[in-house]
Design a protein around this motif. Structure first.
Motif, PDB file in Angstrom:
ATOM      1  N   LYS A   1       8.210 -17.805 -80.902  1.00 59.63           N
ATOM      2  CA  LYS A   1       8.195 -19.193 -80.847  1.00 59.63           C
ATOM      3  C   LYS A   1       7.119 -19.445 -79.600  1.00 59.63           C
ATOM      4  CE  LYS A   1      12.509 -19.943 -82.659  1.00 59.63           C
ATOM      5  NZ  LYS A   1      12.985 -21.013 -83.556  1.00 59.63           N
TER       6      LYS A   1
ATOM      7  N   ALA B   1       7.488 -18.781 -75.761  1.00 60.24           N
ATOM      8  CA  ALA B   1       8.885 -19.357 -75.486  1.00 60.24           C
ATOM      9  C   ALA B   1       9.466 -18.301 -74.567  1.00 60.24           C
ATOM     10  CB  ALA B   1       9.604 -19.746 -76.325  1.00 60.24           C
ATOM     11  N   ASN B   2      10.253 -18.404 -73.372  1.00 59.93           N
ATOM     12  CA  ASN B   2      10.782 -17.487 -72.608  1.00 59.93           C
ATOM     13  C   ASN B   2      12.197 -18.055 -72.378  1.00 59.93           C
ATOM     14  OD1 ASN B   2      11.686 -15.637 -70.853  1.00 59.93           O
ATOM     15  ND2 ASN B   2       9.789 -15.661 -69.526  1.00 59.93           N
ATOM     16  N   SER B   3      13.232 -17.325 -72.992  1.00 60.02           N
ATOM     17  CA  SER B   3      14.697 -17.769 -72.721  1.00 60.02           C
ATOM     18  C   SER B   3      15.296 -17.484 -71.244  1.00 60.02           C
ATOM     19  CB  SER B   3      15.429 -16.972 -73.800  1.00 60.02           C
ATOM     20  OG  SER B   3      15.573 -15.638 -73.588  1.00 60.02           O
ATOM     21  N   ASN B   4      14.545 -16.736 -70.551  1.00 65.19           N
ATOM     22  CA  ASN B   4      14.870 -16.519 -69.327  1.00 65.19           C
ATOM     23  C   ASN B   4      14.588 -17.653 -68.196  1.00 65.19           C
ATOM     24  OD1 ASN B   4      16.111 -14.153 -69.727  1.00 65.19           O
ATOM     25  ND2 ASN B   4      14.085 -13.028 -69.326  1.00 65.19           N
ATOM     26  N   ARG B   5      13.685 -18.523 -68.514  1.00 62.06           N
ATOM     27  CA  ARG B   5      13.100 -19.757 -67.846  1.00 62.06           C
ATOM     28  C   ARG B   5      14.231 -20.832 -67.982  1.00 62.06           C
ATOM     29  NH1 ARG B   5       7.552 -21.221 -70.145  1.00 62.06           N
ATOM     30  NH2 ARG B   5       7.895 -19.110 -70.447  1.00 62.06           N
ATOM     31  N   THR B   6      14.764 -21.493 -66.650  1.00 62.43           N
ATOM     32  CA  THR B   6      15.627 -22.324 -66.782  1.00 62.43           C
ATOM     33  C   THR B   6      15.315 -23.623 -66.351  1.00 62.43           C
ATOM     34  OG1 THR B   6      16.086 -21.963 -64.232  1.00 62.43           O
ATOM     35  CG2 THR B   6      17.571 -20.648 -66.086  1.00 62.43           C
TER      36      THR B   6
ATOM     37  N   ARG C   1       9.097 -29.035 -75.050  1.00 62.67           N
ATOM     38  CA  ARG C   1      10.087 -28.136 -76.035  1.00 62.67           C
ATOM     39  C   ARG C   1      10.112 -28.769 -77.563  1.00 62.67           C
ATOM     40  NH1 ARG C   1      13.401 -24.560 -72.750  1.00 62.67           N
ATOM     41  NH2 ARG C   1      12.798 -24.922 -70.748  1.00 62.67           N
TER      42      ARG C   1
END
Length: 49
Positions: A4, A22-27, A49
């Motif tokens: 993604k 996309a990085n899910s660790n990035r808040t 996004r």
């Protein structure tokens, strides 16, 4: 399975010049100073996004 991607949009003109994985660790949303070919200078680019 394809990765993604999210776009980086110029905060001045709004054009989406760059894409990054996309990085899910990035808040928080990523903000970088990148070159905008439409503005002709380095501007702040924010993650969309």
């Amino acid at each position: 399975m394809a990765q993604k991607k999210v776009a980086l949009a110029c905060s001045v003109c709004g054009s989406r010049n760059y894409t990054i994985p996309a990085n899910s660790n990035r808040t928080k949303r990523l903000e970088l100073n990148k070159f905008c070919k439409y503005c002709g200078k380095y501007t702040l680019h924010k993650e969309t996004r």
